[in-house]
Design a protein around this motif. Structure first.
Motif, short mmCIF file in Angstrom:
data_model
loop_
_atom_site.label_atom_id
_atom_site.label_comp_id
_atom_site.label_asym_id
_atom_site.label_seq_id
_atom_site.Cartn_x
_atom_site.Cartn_y
_atom_site.Cartn_z
N ALA A 173 0.33 2.36 -5.77
CA ALA A 173 -0.19 2.88 -7.04
C ALA A 173 -1.66 2.51 -7.24
O ALA A 173 -2.25 2.88 -8.26
CB ALA A 173 0.64 2.34 -8.20
N GLY A 174 -2.26 1.79 -6.30
CA GLY A 174 -3.65 1.40 -6.43
C GLY A 174 -3.85 0.09 -7.17
O GLY A 174 -4.97 -0.23 -7.57
N ARG A 175 -2.81 -0.69 -7.33
CA ARG A 175 -2.91 -1.96 -8.01
C ARG A 175 -3.30 -3.04 -7.00
O ARG A 175 -2.68 -3.19 -5.94
CB ARG A 175 -1.57 -2.33 -8.64
CG ARG A 175 -1.55 -3.65 -9.40
CD ARG A 175 -0.13 -3.95 -9.88
NE ARG A 175 -0.05 -5.18 -10.65
CZ ARG A 175 0.94 -6.07 -10.57
NH1 ARG A 175 1.96 -5.83 -9.74
NH2 ARG A 175 0.96 -7.14 -11.31
N VAL A 176 -4.36 -3.81 -7.30
CA VAL A 176 -4.82 -4.91 -6.46
C VAL A 176 -4.58 -6.21 -7.21
O VAL A 176 -4.91 -6.31 -8.40
CB VAL A 176 -6.31 -4.76 -6.10
CG1 VAL A 176 -6.79 -5.93 -5.25
CG2 VAL A 176 -6.55 -3.44 -5.39
N THR A 189 -6.14 -5.57 -10.98
CA THR A 189 -7.00 -4.45 -11.34
C THR A 189 -6.54 -3.22 -10.59
O THR A 189 -5.69 -3.32 -9.68
CB THR A 189 -8.49 -4.75 -11.05
OG1 THR A 189 -9.31 -3.77 -11.69
CG2 THR A 189 -8.76 -4.75 -9.56
N ASP A 190 -7.06 -2.06 -10.94
CA ASP A 190 -6.61 -0.81 -10.32
C ASP A 190 -7.77 -0.12 -9.62
O ASP A 190 -8.92 -0.14 -10.10
CB ASP A 190 -6.04 0.13 -11.39
CG ASP A 190 -4.76 -0.41 -12.00
OD1 ASP A 190 -3.91 -0.90 -11.24
OD2 ASP A 190 -4.63 -0.35 -13.24
N VAL A 208 -11.55 -3.17 -0.55
CA VAL A 208 -10.29 -2.44 -0.62
C VAL A 208 -10.51 -1.02 -0.10
O VAL A 208 -11.43 -0.32 -0.56
CB VAL A 208 -9.76 -2.37 -2.07
CG1 VAL A 208 -8.39 -1.69 -2.10
CG2 VAL A 208 -9.69 -3.76 -2.68
N GLY A 209 -9.69 -0.58 0.85
CA GLY A 209 -9.72 0.80 1.31
C GLY A 209 -8.50 1.54 0.81
O GLY A 209 -7.42 0.95 0.66
N THR A 210 -8.64 2.84 0.55
CA THR A 210 -7.54 3.59 -0.05
C THR A 210 -7.30 4.92 0.67
O THR A 210 -8.14 5.40 1.44
CB THR A 210 -7.82 3.90 -1.54
OG1 THR A 210 -8.84 4.92 -1.64
CG2 THR A 210 -8.25 2.67 -2.29
N GLU A 221 -12.11 -9.67 -10.34
CA GLU A 221 -11.43 -8.63 -11.10
C GLU A 221 -12.31 -7.42 -11.40
O GLU A 221 -11.79 -6.33 -11.69
CB GLU A 221 -10.86 -9.21 -12.41
CG GLU A 221 -9.92 -8.27 -13.15
CD GLU A 221 -9.30 -8.92 -14.38
OE1 GLU A 221 -8.47 -8.26 -15.02
OE2 GLU A 221 -9.64 -10.10 -14.68
N GLN A 222 -13.62 -7.56 -11.35
CA GLN A 222 -14.50 -6.47 -11.73
C GLN A 222 -14.94 -5.66 -10.49
O GLN A 222 -15.10 -6.21 -9.40
CB GLN A 222 -15.75 -7.01 -12.44
CG GLN A 222 -15.45 -7.83 -13.67
CD GLN A 222 -14.68 -7.05 -14.72
OE1 GLN A 222 -15.05 -5.91 -15.04
NE2 GLN A 222 -13.65 -7.64 -15.28
#
Length: 389
Positions: A173-176, A189-190, A208-210, A221-222
């Motif tokens: 879901a893109g949650r880190v 964070t998303d 982060v890679g998606t 977090e930012q």
């Protein structure tokens, strides 16, 4: 007419130039000598270099330490303190590095289950997968210590920081999530798209890679920067500074600048390797495979140095001065230097090839004086784990 002496001098000069063209800046890397090296993270270290520089591994034609039949492996094995932790469709299996004897198996569901590579530290195995999220297991018997639940699958391996103050995980879901080694969630964070790869960045950040074709740099977090790339992110590796290398599905490879450059590409090689799962980052060389051989790029320019073989697709791994890669029916070892040659024409680059019948060699690991190779079975070959020394 030129004298004989001047002709010989000219020939000598040409020979010197030709020989210089054959030399390689990576040829001075020493063979590894340590026979007790661990591979405790999915790609060896927190930068995801997949290179155990000091590790001893087979440089000549190897012998089998053991070969055992197991359910189909799903990712690269991790090795720590004399134990191989192999993710398979039948669970995460802990095996003795000396003889392959099974010590325990973690299988939370009866159905087939996908596991990425775990991470191991200080008596705990950190596992992600399809259900229920991040799980911490006791290294001695596989019992569950704690869990961080997720509503979606976590198919990216966990990414620990260099000092093991925390590790990062991400879900579909893109949650880190940043989690401490004892299971405390420090922040979430998303990002956009399912998380495919994570690489920790000191002191408190992560790349982060998606699947959406983006690389994110997060810090405490930012979001620091967010860079679109030409395809799903298949591999990430961090530099010793603030840059990150990214491979994309069908879009080549990039080096993205960190710091004030905010993710701007330093270079983009559209025909670079897709780099299935991970790179090998060894000094000035960036290795990847995409089913069309093992490719080496210059990490400063992105220029392709050479490509060897034509049917290698596993994530590569390196130990000392040798890089290892699996393919159909075999696993092979190549000199990191690429042997002799000028440009893409290479000679004496291959150290050895080990064939094991039908099936495919998966993502290998260099540790404990051996090369551990997952095998996906074929018509006459059972799935399992092969250890070569």
């Amino acid at each position: 007419m030129p004298s004989r002496r001047s002709v010989l001098a000219s020939i000598g000069s040409l020979a010197t130039v030709a020989t210089a063209g054959c030399l390689d800046v990576s040829s001075d890397i020493d063979p590894g000598t340590s026979t007790d090296t661990d591979w405790p993270m999915p790609d060896f270290d927190s930068r995801a270099t997949s290179w155990a520089r000091d590790a001893a591994a087979p440089r000549e034609t190897p012998a089998e330490r053991f070969r055992i039949d197991l359910p189909s492996p799903t990712d690269r094995p991790v090795v720590a303190d004399g134990t191989v932790f192999l993710p398979t469709m039948g669970g995460l299996i802990a095996l003795d590095t000396a003889d392959g004897e099974e010590q325990w198996r973690y299988a939370p569901a009866e159905a087939a289950h996908f596991f990425p590579s775990p991470a191991v530290h200080d008596g705990t195995v950190y596992v992600t997968g399809e259900d229920p999220g991040l799980v911490a297991l006791d290294v001695t018997d596989g019992t569950v210590k704690w869990t961080v639940e997720s509503d979606d699958r976590m198919r990216a391996p966990p990414a620990p920081t260099r000092d093991w103050r925390a590790l990062y995980v991400g879900d579909d879901a893109g949650r880190v999530v940043r989690v401490t080694p004892d299971g405390e969630i420090e922040w979430t964070t998303d990002v956009y798209g399912s998380v495919t790869r994570l690489v920790a960045h000191e002191p408190a950040g992560v790349f982060v890679g998606t699947t959406a074709g983006e690389v994110h740099a997060l810090y405490d977090e930012q979001g620091v920067w967010r860079q679109p790339v030409p395809g799903k992110v298949t591999a990430l590796a961090g530099t010793e500074g603030s840059d990150v290398y990214a491979a994309t599905f069908g879009g080549g490879t990039l080096r993205l600048a960190g710091g004030a450059h905010a993710g701007r590409p330093r270079w983009h090689t559209p025909d670079g390797p897709t780099a299935h799962r991970s790179f090998v980052l060894a000094e000035s060389s960036l290795f990847g495979t995409d089913g069309a051989g093992l490719t080496r790029q210059n990490h400063r320019t992105g220029e392709r140095d050479w490509r060897l073989g034509d049917d290698y697709f596993s994530a590569p791994a390196a130990g000392g001065d040798t890089v290892y890669v699996g393919g159909r029916r075999e696993v092979a070892a190549f000199k990191i230097s690429g042997g002799l040659g000028i440009g893409g024409a290479r000679f004496e680059a291959r150290r050895w090839t080990y064939r094991f019948g039908e099936g495919s060699g998966g993502n290998p690991t260099v540790a404990d004086g051996a090369l551990f190779v997952p095998i996906t079975g074929g018509e006459d070959t059972e799935s399992g784990l092969l250890a070569l020394e």
